[in-house]
Scaffold this motif. Structure first.
Motif, mmCIF file in Angstrom:
data_model
loop_
_atom_site.group_PDB
_atom_site.id
_atom_site.type_symbol
_atom_site.label_atom_id
_atom_site.label_comp_id
_atom_site.label_asym_id
_atom_site.label_seq_id
_atom_site.Cartn_x
_atom_site.Cartn_y
_atom_site.Cartn_z
ATOM 1 N N GLU A 155 0.832 -1.205 0.000
ATOM 2 C CA GLU A 155 0.000 0.000 0.000
ATOM 3 C C GLU A 155 0.870 1.259 0.000
ATOM 4 O O GLU A 155 0.493 2.291 -0.561
ATOM 5 C CB GLU A 155 -0.949 0.001 1.206
ATOM 6 C CG GLU A 155 -2.028 -1.070 1.146
ATOM 7 C CD GLU A 155 -2.978 -0.885 -0.042
ATOM 8 O OE1 GLU A 155 -3.127 0.254 -0.521
ATOM 9 O OE2 GLU A 155 -3.557 -1.900 -0.483
ATOM 10 N N ASP A 156 2.030 1.184 0.663
ATOM 11 C CA ASP A 156 2.946 2.332 0.679
ATOM 12 C C ASP A 156 3.558 2.561 -0.706
ATOM 13 O O ASP A 156 3.735 3.696 -1.138
ATOM 14 C CB ASP A 156 4.048 2.105 1.720
ATOM 15 C CG ASP A 156 3.478 1.927 3.119
ATOM 16 O OD1 ASP A 156 2.736 2.820 3.570
ATOM 17 O OD2 ASP A 156 3.757 0.889 3.744
ATOM 18 N N ALA A 164 0.776 4.045 -2.893
ATOM 19 C CA ALA A 164 0.533 5.456 -2.554
ATOM 20 C C ALA A 164 1.676 6.341 -3.060
ATOM 21 O O ALA A 164 1.443 7.458 -3.560
ATOM 22 C CB ALA A 164 0.375 5.607 -1.045
ATOM 23 N N LYS A 202 1.116 9.061 -6.150
ATOM 24 C CA LYS A 202 1.401 10.488 -5.957
ATOM 25 C C LYS A 202 2.325 11.016 -7.059
ATOM 26 O O LYS A 202 2.155 12.141 -7.542
ATOM 27 C CB LYS A 202 2.038 10.709 -4.582
ATOM 28 C CG LYS A 202 2.439 12.148 -4.281
ATOM 29 C CD LYS A 202 2.907 12.271 -2.836
ATOM 30 C CE LYS A 202 3.350 13.711 -2.530
ATOM 31 N NZ LYS A 202 4.639 14.063 -3.127
ATOM 32 N N ALA A 244 1.868 5.378 3.188
ATOM 33 C CA ALA A 244 0.496 5.585 2.701
ATOM 34 C C ALA A 244 -0.351 6.267 3.763
ATOM 35 O O ALA A 244 -1.185 7.131 3.444
ATOM 36 C CB ALA A 244 -0.119 4.244 2.303
ATOM 37 N N ALA A 245 -0.136 5.904 5.020
ATOM 38 C CA ALA A 245 -0.933 6.501 6.104
ATOM 39 C C ALA A 245 -0.658 8.000 6.213
ATOM 40 O O ALA A 245 -1.591 8.801 6.391
ATOM 41 C CB ALA A 245 -0.614 5.800 7.419
ATOM 42 N N LYS A 278 -2.261 9.737 3.262
ATOM 43 C CA LYS A 278 -3.722 9.770 3.366
ATOM 44 C C LYS A 278 -4.164 10.872 4.340
ATOM 45 O O LYS A 278 -5.153 11.575 4.091
ATOM 46 C CB LYS A 278 -4.242 8.411 3.844
ATOM 47 C CG LYS A 278 -5.761 8.337 3.901
ATOM 48 C CD LYS A 278 -6.228 6.947 4.328
ATOM 49 C CE LYS A 278 -7.764 6.875 4.365
ATOM 50 N NZ LYS A 278 -8.225 5.531 4.803
ATOM 51 N N ILE A 289 -1.677 14.919 2.137
ATOM 52 C CA ILE A 289 -0.914 14.646 0.916
ATOM 53 C C ILE A 289 0.330 15.528 0.837
ATOM 54 O O ILE A 289 1.290 15.217 0.129
ATOM 55 C CB ILE A 289 -1.807 14.847 -0.337
ATOM 56 C CG1 ILE A 289 -1.147 14.256 -1.584
ATOM 57 C CG2 ILE A 289 -2.145 16.322 -0.531
ATOM 58 C CD1 ILE A 289 -1.056 12.779 -1.609
#
Length: 550
Positions: free
Chosen positions: A126-127, A130, A134, A189-190, A193, A196
């Motif tokens: 997920e990282d 993300a 981006k 990712a956290a 989220k 940004i």
């Protein structure tokens, strides 16, 4: 020469990788640099110079070494260039080389499962998703100047906790290499989220060094990350260094003094020939020197949204006025520029021959004829005594001597250019806001690759957003850049790149290079484990750098 061999080797390796559907055996450790059987020693602090302040802390957003040199050691990449053999791409947080599907439209990357962010959270797919979302698909309000280099990507998918798929629109000759871009820091990712823009003002990576503070205009400090995943081939935990300290020294002469007095050990960007010779005389027994051709060049960029620079005749006059061949001979004796070339590095795998290059406006060897043509174009455009502000950066080497040379060349055809020098953040703010008439820009890349060197030529409102400071939109040129990117035959691709050079630098004269750079690094010989490359962007995480004990 070192530089000329790098790109073909990498390109060959990646073409082979693209043709091989199974993943290669894992290469998850790096070998230490050993000179004469010498083994790396752990401990110590590396002190180095950085010539400018980073505009922000976000590697995805910025384009300057002033960010990479102090901040890259805090981050990991998906892949990176082997610090001991800069012709090879090796996994960083990837567990192995990527696997490419039979139709070459899907690239699958397996991840290491032992990577932690500096706050202790584990890194997952997920990282990676993300991070690359981006970079490739920035949301409104997020600047991503390298989005154009990934135009081939249609989607990034986290298919399980430690696997990521990149879906491509068409087979690409450059995509796998671009996964080793030194700018593509792996972000949480956290954190993204929640905000940004988090990484514009904060540091939180998975790299070999933890953030240990900074003082604006003075220094940046990092200390060893005890939970870093990397080991050398002998099983020794990396990094070797206990800490590093980057000194912000913007004056080039002060930088030489800092090396001479041993206040600093190295500056990773480069010194001039005279500064190298000065240090050699001062430190005959304590200095090492590495040199290499450089994928770096200054651009003259007329702002096409400002009159009279919306007129191609005026833009052509600016490039015709400059004697590049005479400038290369003169300036190479005093600063770090040397070779005449087009949009691709001279003598590189995609460079035009000199025979073809001299046919392009501003690159011919008859300086008088070129200047006469420039005067006629200015008269025809109604601006025989053109004057403008020439925006430049307050980095002396080579921006100042290159700008002084240009201003003198323009003066010889009746142009008055006023040198408008600003510190890096203000200079880049003007470029990004379009609040200038003509600027001295730069284009530096980590690889000889048209998708990278042409990224600033995409339309400014589309893929060129954040890089194309000439601010034109041109669908014909976009199509030409896209076509070369899709071409996998190297010879055909060279021809397509040549067509782009003739259109962009001559017919439309949107923006054009001055002289290509040459890299010279004199440094204290106690610094070990660092090798010069063709750029000042890669090999800067300091993972395998160490300090010898005297």
């Amino acid at each position: 020469m070192l530089r000329s061999r790098i790109a073909p080797v990498i390109a060959l390796a990646l073409v082979l990788a693209a043709c091989t559907q199974a993943a290669k055996p894992p290469t998850t450790t790096v070998a230490p640099s050993v000179a004469g059987g010498e083994k790396p020693v752990s401990g110590g602090t590396l002190t180095f110079i950085v010539n400018a302040e980073p505009p922000s802390f976000d590697g995805h957003r910025e384009t300057t070494f002033a960010l990479l040199h102090p901040i890259a050691p805090h981050y990991s990449l998906l892949y990176k260039f082997d610090p001991n053999d800069l012709t090879k791409v090796i996994p960083d947080v990837a567990a192995e080389q990527p696997a490419v599907s039979a139709d070459k439209m899907t690239v699958t990357v397996k991840l290491r499962q032992d990577v932690k962010f500096h706050d202790g959270t584990g890194m997952t797919s997920e990282d990676i998703k993300a991070t690359y979302d981006k970079i490739i698909f920035p949301p409104t309000g997020v600047l991503s100047p390298r989005a154009g280099a990934y135009a081939v990507v249609s989607a990034v998918n986290a298919t399980d906790k430690y696997t990521v798929d990149f879906k491509l629109k068409y087979p690409s000759a450059s995509f796998l290499t671009n996964l080793a871009s030194p700018w593509n820091f792996i972000y949480s990712a956290a954190k993204l989220k929640a905000d940004i823009h988090f990484y514009e003002k904060n540091i939180m990576g998975t790299g070999p060094f933890l953030y240990d503070g900074n003082t604006k205009g003075q220094d940046w400090k990092g200390k060893k990350n005890p939970d870093y995943f990397g080991k050398d081939k002998d099983g020794t935990k990396l990094p070797y260094l206990d800490a590093y300290k980057a000194l912000i020294i913007t004056d080039a002469n002060a930088g030489v003094t800092a090396i001479r007095s041993k206040q600093a050990m190295i500056e990773f960007r480069g010194f001039t020939p005279s500064q190298r010779d000065d240090l050699s005389r001062s430190l005959p027994n304590d200095l090492a020197i590495q040199e290499a051709p450089w994928i770096c060049v200054n651009y003259v960029v007329p702002n096409t949204t400002k009159k009279p620079f919306d007129d191609p005749r005026v833009r052509r006059a600016l490039t015709l006025a400059v004697d590049r061949w005479g400038g290369g001979e003169a300036l190479s004796k005093t600063t770090i520029v040397k070779d005449v070339g087009g949009l691709m590095r001279p003598k590189g795998p995609f460079a035009e021959s000199d025979t073809d290059l001299v046919k392009i406006a501003g690159f011919g060897k008859d300086a008088k004829a070129n200047k006469d043509a420039a005067k006629k174009l200015l008269a025809d455009a109604g601006v025989p005594n053109l004057s403008f502000k020439f925006l430049n950066r307050n980095i002396q080497t080579p921006y100042e001597p290159v700008a002084v040379y240009l201003i003198d060349q323009w003066k010889q055809v009746g142009i008055t250019a006023t040198h408008d020098v600003k510190e890096t953040s203000a200079y880049q703010a003007d470029l990004r806001a379009g609040t200038f008439e003509v600027a001295l820009d730069f284009n530096c890349d980590f690889l000889d690759e048209p998708d990278l060197q042409l990224a600033k030529f995409w339309s400014a409102s589309k893929a060129g957003k954040g890089l194309n400071f000439a601010y034109y939109d041109d669908t014909k040129l976009d199509g030409m850049i896209d076509a070369q990117s899709r071409e996998t035959d190297p010879a055909k691709r060279v021809k397509l790149v040549g067509d782009i050079e003739r259109y962009a630098m001559d017919e439309m004269a949107y923006q054009y290079p001055v002289l290509w750079w040459y890299r010279i690094i004199p440094y204290l010989s106690v610094v070990r484990g660092w090798k010069i490359g063709s750029n000042h962007y890669t090999n800067q995480d300091l993972t395998t750098v160490w300090v010898a004990k005297k």
